[in-house]
Design an enzyme around this catalytic site. Structure first.
Site, PDB file in Angstrom:
ATOM      1  N   ASP A   1       7.812  16.403  -6.851  1.00  0.00           N
ATOM      2  CA  ASP A   1       7.680  14.959  -7.062  1.00  0.00           C
ATOM      3  C   ASP A   1       8.693  14.238  -6.169  1.00  0.00           C
ATOM      4  O   ASP A   1       9.874  14.589  -6.158  1.00  0.00           O
ATOM      5  CB  ASP A   1       7.952  14.650  -8.538  1.00  0.00           C
ATOM      6  CG  ASP A   1       7.569  13.229  -8.924  1.00  0.00           C
ATOM      7  OD1 ASP A   1       7.825  12.303  -8.132  1.00  0.00           O
ATOM      8  OD2 ASP A   1       7.030  13.047 -10.034  1.00  0.00           O
ATOM      9  N   VAL A   2       8.247  13.208  -5.446  1.00  0.00           N
ATOM     10  CA  VAL A   2       9.153  12.502  -4.532  1.00  0.00           C
ATOM     11  C   VAL A   2      10.260  11.761  -5.272  1.00  0.00           C
ATOM     12  O   VAL A   2      11.278  11.402  -4.666  1.00  0.00           O
ATOM     13  CB  VAL A   2       8.392  11.503  -3.628  1.00  0.00           C
ATOM     14  CG1 VAL A   2       7.518  12.227  -2.640  1.00  0.00           C
ATOM     15  CG2 VAL A   2       7.623  10.487  -4.446  1.00  0.00           C
TER      16      VAL A   2
ATOM     17  N   ASN B   1       5.370   7.752   2.735  1.00  0.00           N
ATOM     18  CA  ASN B   1       3.942   7.491   2.545  1.00  0.00           C
ATOM     19  C   ASN B   1       3.491   7.650   1.096  1.00  0.00           C
ATOM     20  O   ASN B   1       2.543   6.995   0.677  1.00  0.00           O
ATOM     21  CB  ASN B   1       3.131   8.436   3.432  1.00  0.00           C
ATOM     22  CG  ASN B   1       1.669   8.462   3.071  1.00  0.00           C
ATOM     23  OD1 ASN B   1       0.939   7.492   3.270  1.00  0.00           O
ATOM     24  ND2 ASN B   1       1.215   9.572   2.501  1.00  0.00           N
TER      25      ASN B   1
ATOM     26  N   TYR C   1       1.535  -2.749  -8.564  1.00  0.00           N
ATOM     27  CA  TYR C   1       1.413  -2.269  -7.182  1.00  0.00           C
ATOM     28  C   TYR C   1       1.902  -3.334  -6.203  1.00  0.00           C
ATOM     29  O   TYR C   1       2.656  -3.036  -5.266  1.00  0.00           O
ATOM     30  CB  TYR C   1      -0.042  -1.898  -6.896  1.00  0.00           C
ATOM     31  CG  TYR C   1      -0.264  -1.303  -5.530  1.00  0.00           C
ATOM     32  CD1 TYR C   1       0.087   0.012  -5.262  1.00  0.00           C
ATOM     33  CD2 TYR C   1      -0.829  -2.055  -4.498  1.00  0.00           C
ATOM     34  CE1 TYR C   1      -0.109   0.571  -4.006  1.00  0.00           C
ATOM     35  CE2 TYR C   1      -1.035  -1.516  -3.241  1.00  0.00           C
ATOM     36  CZ  TYR C   1      -0.668  -0.192  -3.007  1.00  0.00           C
ATOM     37  OH  TYR C   1      -0.863   0.345  -1.760  1.00  0.00           O
TER      38      TYR C   1
ATOM     39  N   LYS D   1       5.090  -3.093  -3.489  1.00  0.00           N
ATOM     40  CA  LYS D   1       4.899  -3.226  -2.044  1.00  0.00           C
ATOM     41  C   LYS D   1       5.613  -4.462  -1.490  1.00  0.00           C
ATOM     42  O   LYS D   1       6.063  -4.457  -0.335  1.00  0.00           O
ATOM     43  CB  LYS D   1       3.407  -3.264  -1.707  1.00  0.00           C
ATOM     44  CG  LYS D   1       2.688  -1.947  -1.991  1.00  0.00           C
ATOM     45  CD  LYS D   1       3.303  -0.778  -1.209  1.00  0.00           C
ATOM     46  CE  LYS D   1       2.550   0.517  -1.418  1.00  0.00           C
ATOM     47  NZ  LYS D   1       3.112   1.648  -0.636  1.00  0.00           N
TER      48      LYS D   1
END
Length: 271
Positions: free
Chosen positions: A69-70, A97, A166, A170
């Site tokens: 998991d990042v 990404n 989201y 961003k």
């Protein structure tokens, strides 16, 4: 006459890290980087998909797979160690990404939905970049031109209904990216923001706290191969930002020209 192509960043023998590499944009970008001679530390949660990725490249030995998991510090440490082992601790490119989404009204969502989306889409890129900076600086000391590439979204320029988590993640990525670019310019480290519209990938198979089968209505979605090609070109040319697809450009530039009109249109969509 168009300006001649000027390549700032060279993929040949470059040491790179790509998160979210098991599918979509990350998968295709990894294949392209390997095809052009780069070493890629490919990071994703699914080991079996990473193994498939390595086999799908022209030179599997140049793909170094890290499953995890990042948002987990141990995953990040393993990836950095893998990059260090390739060319003595230098890092030429970091591509942030990996991402998740969520669809549905903010009022109906739990606090955990916002926190999960922010952890993956914003805090993970911040942490990966922080750990990468000393390695990127080493490249500039050797005369290279390292790059940090953040995969954002047109929704980091203009927010829409039912994607508040989201959009927030961003927008945060966009603002941080722009500050980072200015701060690192003197160090010779490039910072590129790639803002796609909807990408035809597995992204919608792993939405956070979202009913199965949800889709994103948009104009001009691109396949991941096309997005990856645009991202790699932006990296090579040292572009500061690229906004992709006709629909994505229309959304962003219409908002810049007349925010009140866009507010009204999106309010009707929200209702």
């Amino acid at each position: 006459m168009p300006l001649p192509f000027q390549q700032v960043w060279n993929p040949q023998d470059a040491v790179t890290i790509v998160t979210g590499a098991s599918s979509g944009i990350g998968f295709e970008l990894t294949r392209m980087l390997v095809d052009e001679g780069a070493h890629v530390v490919a990071v994703a949660r699914r080991q079996e998909r990473l193994d498939e990725l390595a086999k799908a490249t022209s030179c599997p030995e140049r793909v170094h797979c890290i499953a995890g998991d990042v948002t987990d510090a141990s995953t990040r440490e393993k990836a950095m160690a893998a990059a260090d082992s390739i060319r003595g601790g230098r890092l030429d490119l970091l591509v942030n990404n990996a991402g998740v989404g969520a669809i549905g009204p903010f009022a109906d969502a739990s606090p955990e939905r916002m926190r999960r989306v922010m952890e993956v889409n914003f805090f993970a890129p911040v942490d990966w970049t922080r750990d990468a900076l000393s390695r990127l600086r080493r490249v500039t000391q050797e005369g290279g031109h390292p790059v940090i590439c953040n995969i954002g979204s047109v929704l980091g320029h203009r927010a829409v209904p039912d994607k508040s988590e989201y959009c927030a993640s961003k927008f945060a990525l966009h603002g941080w990216n722009d500050s980072l670019r200015a701060e690192l310019a003197g160090d010779g480290i490039g910072v590129t923001l790639v803002s796609p519209s909807t990408t035809r990938s597995e992204f919608f198979d792993s939405l956070v706290e979202t009913d199965p089968g949800q889709k994103s209505a948009s104009i001009g979605s691109w396949p991941p191969t096309r997005v990856a090609q645009a991202a790699l070109l932006a990296i090579k040319r040292g572009r500061s930002e690229v906004i992709l697809s006709l629909g994505g450009k229309a959304l962003v530039y219409a908002d810049r020209v007349s925010p009140p009109v866009m507010n009204g249109l999106l309010a009707k969509r929200g209702r």
